[in-house]
Design a protein around this motif. Structure first.
Motif, mmCIF file in Angstrom:
data_model
loop_
_atom_site.group_PDB
_atom_site.id
_atom_site.type_symbol
_atom_site.label_atom_id
_atom_site.label_comp_id
_atom_site.label_asym_id
_atom_site.label_seq_id
_atom_site.Cartn_x
_atom_site.Cartn_y
_atom_site.Cartn_z
ATOM 1 N N SER A 24 0.797 -1.162 0.070
ATOM 2 C CA SER A 24 0.016 -0.113 -0.050
ATOM 3 C C SER A 24 0.782 1.294 0.126
ATOM 4 C CB SER A 24 -0.768 0.217 1.297
ATOM 5 O OG SER A 24 -1.788 1.243 1.463
ATOM 6 N N ALA A 25 2.027 1.179 0.664
ATOM 7 C CA ALA A 25 2.808 2.434 0.985
ATOM 8 C C ALA A 25 3.371 2.702 -0.428
ATOM 9 C CB ALA A 25 3.884 2.267 2.035
ATOM 10 N N ARG A 26 3.908 1.531 -0.999
ATOM 11 C CA ARG A 26 4.851 1.705 -2.110
ATOM 12 C C ARG A 26 3.701 2.203 -3.601
ATOM 13 N NH1 ARG A 26 7.240 -3.308 -0.711
ATOM 14 N NH2 ARG A 26 5.820 -4.420 -2.126
ATOM 15 N N THR A 27 2.584 1.788 -3.839
ATOM 16 C CA THR A 27 1.632 2.010 -4.643
ATOM 17 C C THR A 27 0.695 3.106 -4.421
ATOM 18 O OG1 THR A 27 0.121 0.677 -3.875
ATOM 19 C CG2 THR A 27 1.731 -0.526 -5.464
ATOM 20 N N GLY A 86 -3.496 1.738 -1.617
ATOM 21 C CA GLY A 86 -3.971 0.573 -0.571
ATOM 22 C C GLY A 86 -5.415 0.620 -0.111
ATOM 23 N N ASP A 87 -5.393 -0.233 0.844
ATOM 24 C CA ASP A 87 -6.899 -0.479 1.403
ATOM 25 C C ASP A 87 -7.133 0.408 2.650
ATOM 26 O OD1 ASP A 87 -5.792 -3.632 2.999
ATOM 27 O OD2 ASP A 87 -4.814 -1.605 3.199
ATOM 28 N N ALA A 88 -8.410 0.291 3.161
ATOM 29 C CA ALA A 88 -8.685 1.315 4.392
ATOM 30 C C ALA A 88 -9.458 0.403 5.223
ATOM 31 C CB ALA A 88 -9.766 2.206 3.579
ATOM 32 N N PRO A 89 -9.545 1.077 6.397
ATOM 33 C CA PRO A 89 -10.096 0.419 7.520
ATOM 34 C C PRO A 89 -11.615 -0.033 7.309
ATOM 35 C CG PRO A 89 -8.996 2.367 8.431
ATOM 36 C CD PRO A 89 -8.949 2.409 6.879
ATOM 37 N N SER A 90 -11.934 -1.035 7.787
ATOM 38 C CA SER A 90 -13.495 -1.651 7.692
ATOM 39 C C SER A 90 -13.728 -2.157 9.174
ATOM 40 C CB SER A 90 -13.377 -2.873 6.565
ATOM 41 O OG SER A 90 -14.499 -3.186 6.435
ATOM 42 N N GLY A 96 -10.579 -2.121 11.712
ATOM 43 C CA GLY A 96 -9.204 -2.364 11.398
ATOM 44 C C GLY A 96 -8.792 -2.530 9.951
ATOM 45 N N PHE A 97 -7.896 -2.905 9.762
ATOM 46 C CA PHE A 97 -7.768 -3.174 7.845
ATOM 47 C C PHE A 97 -8.285 -4.595 7.756
ATOM 48 C CE2 PHE A 97 -5.426 0.669 8.447
ATOM 49 C CZ PHE A 97 -5.429 1.216 7.302
ATOM 50 N N PRO A 98 -8.536 -4.873 6.407
ATOM 51 C CA PRO A 98 -9.274 -6.196 6.022
ATOM 52 C C PRO A 98 -8.400 -7.402 6.417
ATOM 53 C CG PRO A 98 -9.613 -4.245 4.408
ATOM 54 C CD PRO A 98 -8.778 -3.703 5.158
ATOM 55 N N ALA A 99 -7.234 -7.196 5.911
ATOM 56 C CA ALA A 99 -6.498 -8.640 6.441
ATOM 57 C C ALA A 99 -6.146 -8.664 8.007
ATOM 58 C CB ALA A 99 -5.080 -8.397 5.788
ATOM 59 N N ASP A 100 -6.317 -7.620 8.829
ATOM 60 C CA ASP A 100 -6.032 -7.562 10.088
ATOM 61 C C ASP A 100 -7.374 -8.265 10.631
ATOM 62 O OD1 ASP A 100 -3.685 -6.727 9.850
ATOM 63 O OD2 ASP A 100 -4.088 -4.782 10.104
ATOM 64 N N LEU A 101 -8.445 -7.782 10.135
ATOM 65 C CA LEU A 101 -9.770 -8.304 10.551
ATOM 66 C C LEU A 101 -9.928 -9.705 10.507
ATOM 67 C CD1 LEU A 101 -12.065 -5.484 9.567
ATOM 68 C CD2 LEU A 101 -11.461 -5.799 11.733
ATOM 69 N N ARG A 132 0.866 4.882 10.582
ATOM 70 C CA ARG A 132 -0.107 5.725 9.750
ATOM 71 C C ARG A 132 -1.274 4.841 9.609
ATOM 72 N NH1 ARG A 132 4.400 7.417 6.393
ATOM 73 N NH2 ARG A 132 4.032 5.594 5.062
ATOM 74 N N ARG A 133 -1.064 3.661 9.632
ATOM 75 C CA ARG A 133 -2.425 2.494 9.626
ATOM 76 C C ARG A 133 -3.031 2.658 10.863
ATOM 77 N NH1 ARG A 133 -2.078 -1.014 5.130
ATOM 78 N NH2 ARG A 133 -3.283 -2.776 6.166
#
Length: 392
Positions: free
Chosen positions: A203-206, A209-213, A255-260, A334-335
């Motif tokens: 996400s940081a490179r491109t 990125g995704d967003a909190p959900s 949280g962010f999707p992968a973390d959720l 930042r996340r």
């Protein structure tokens, strides 16, 4: 302790609980187009209102409850479900709450009524009235729709990683050896933490990125406090926040999707493991023969949550250090801030729950020991094709 709401106030899915046309269900009109008729000077809505108040009305007696009232009751249920959706309740939230407050029979009615078709007419109407009372008393929940619609919010966890994590946790739940279960769970946490880090770096490179959900998780009795504590430590270890709605038997996790995804699978598995270890410890009595089982188990689960939280944070920290250490910290910071802002926007009036006093030292020691038997260095136990229990 988990964060709690201070002031919470009050996808529909219900089927026909008796046979009838869609016109009857939708508008309370008879199939032949005639309007509702009164019954003994009272309209169908009057009969329903009297039954809901449980005083002064006829109640759901099949001899005095006319078909028009049944149709109106179905229409009221559909309306109450639509209002529940507007109040932020999703289908899974309602399922959990109905099971908590009513019964599996009522849940079958909520889902479509097929489970009650074989029952009596009185049972069917009574169950529908119970549901209507409950639905009309629902507090408002913060809607997760805005978060779910955020740009990139559908960018979830890699299904291959999630498959490996679930396989590890399934083994942890089935093994008879606590040390192996601990090692497998720690390995699952490391896999999910590393995957989350990879997502954050991408996400940081491109810049796309995704967003909190957000997700809601059932946290029910018995021992709902220790269970909420376990969910909180799992959420914290995976850079998420859990807000517990104690009265509703639910928690909102942001949280962010992968973390959720990590929180959901890890919490479910660790709760299974903790419950199994607690039951294995057996009941307890004091010197006078009085039961101490409840206080023992409450302390056991609280201690388990505390120690598991320490171990999960260690695993997550090791994954961060391995992936880049200090260079990664600004990205993760930042996340973390994005998650904090999501929490503040949905829950502007949060209060911190106070830790309860643990009165059973034996239960605390046993719970901590159950979560502390294995060293994280024992991860080698999951690396090879065979795993030999200690002393084996």
């Amino acid at each position: 302790m988990p964060t709690r709401r201070r002031d919470i106030r009050p996808e529909g899915h219900v089927g026909r609980f008796m046979e009838g046309s869609d016109d009857v269900l939708a508008g309370g009109r008879r199939p032949d187009g005639e309007a509702d008729v009164s019954h003994g000077g009272r309209s169908a809505d009057d009969l329903i209102a009297e039954a809901l108040h449980e005083r002064g009305g006829p109640g759901p007696d099949p001899d005095v409850w006319p078909p028009e009232a049944e149709a109106r009751l179905a229409a009221h249920l559909h309306g109450a479900l639509a209002e529940a959706e507007r109040r932020g309740w999703r289908s899974a939230d309602l399922d959990s709450y109905v099971l908590r407050m009513l019964s599996a029979r009522h849940l079958r009615l909520l889902r479509g009524g097929r489970g009650l078709r074989g029952g009596s007419r009185t049972t069917c109407i009574s169950g529908a009235l119970d549901l209507l009372r409950l639905l009309r008393s629902l507090p408002r929940l913060p809607s997760l729709s805005a978060l779910a619609a955020a740009p990139g919010a559908d960018a979830g966890v890699d299904v291959r990683v999630l498959g490996r994590v679930r396989a590890l946790l399934a083994k942890a739940e089935s093994t008879e050896f606590p040390e192996e279960a601990e090692a497998l769970s720690a390995r699952a946490q490391q896999l999910m933490a590393r995957h989350s880090i990879d997502r954050a770096l991408l996400s940081a490179r491109t810049g796309t990125g995704d967003a909190p959900s957000g997700r809601r998780v059932a946290v029910d009795n018995p021992y709902d406090g220790p269970k909420a504590a376990l969910l909180t430590v799992v959420a914290d270890a995976n850079r998420c926040r859990a807000v517990w709605h104690r009265e509703l038997g639910l928690a909102t996790v942001l949280g962010f999707p992968a973390d959720l995804a990590a929180v959901e699978v890890l919490f479910t598995s660790l709760l299974v493991q903790a419950t199994a270890a607690m039951l294995h410890a057996g009941p307890r009595r004091d010197a006078l023969g009085r039961s101490r089982t409840r206080s023992f188990r409450h302390a056991f689960l609280n201690a388990y949550a505390a120690r598991v939280g320490e171990r999960l944070r260690e695993s997550a920290g090791a994954a961060v250090a391995e992936a880049g250490g200090k260079d990664l910290l600004p990205v993760l910071s930042r996340r973390d801030e994005a998650v904090r802002q999501a929490v503040d926007s949905l829950f502007p009036n949060l209060s911190k729950g106070r830790a309860r006093t643990v009165s059973n030292h034996e239960g605390w020691a046993a719970g901590r020991a159950a979560a502390d038997r294995a060293s994280l260095d024992g991860l080698a136990a999951v690396a090879g094709p065979s795993r030999v229990p200690p002393g084996g």
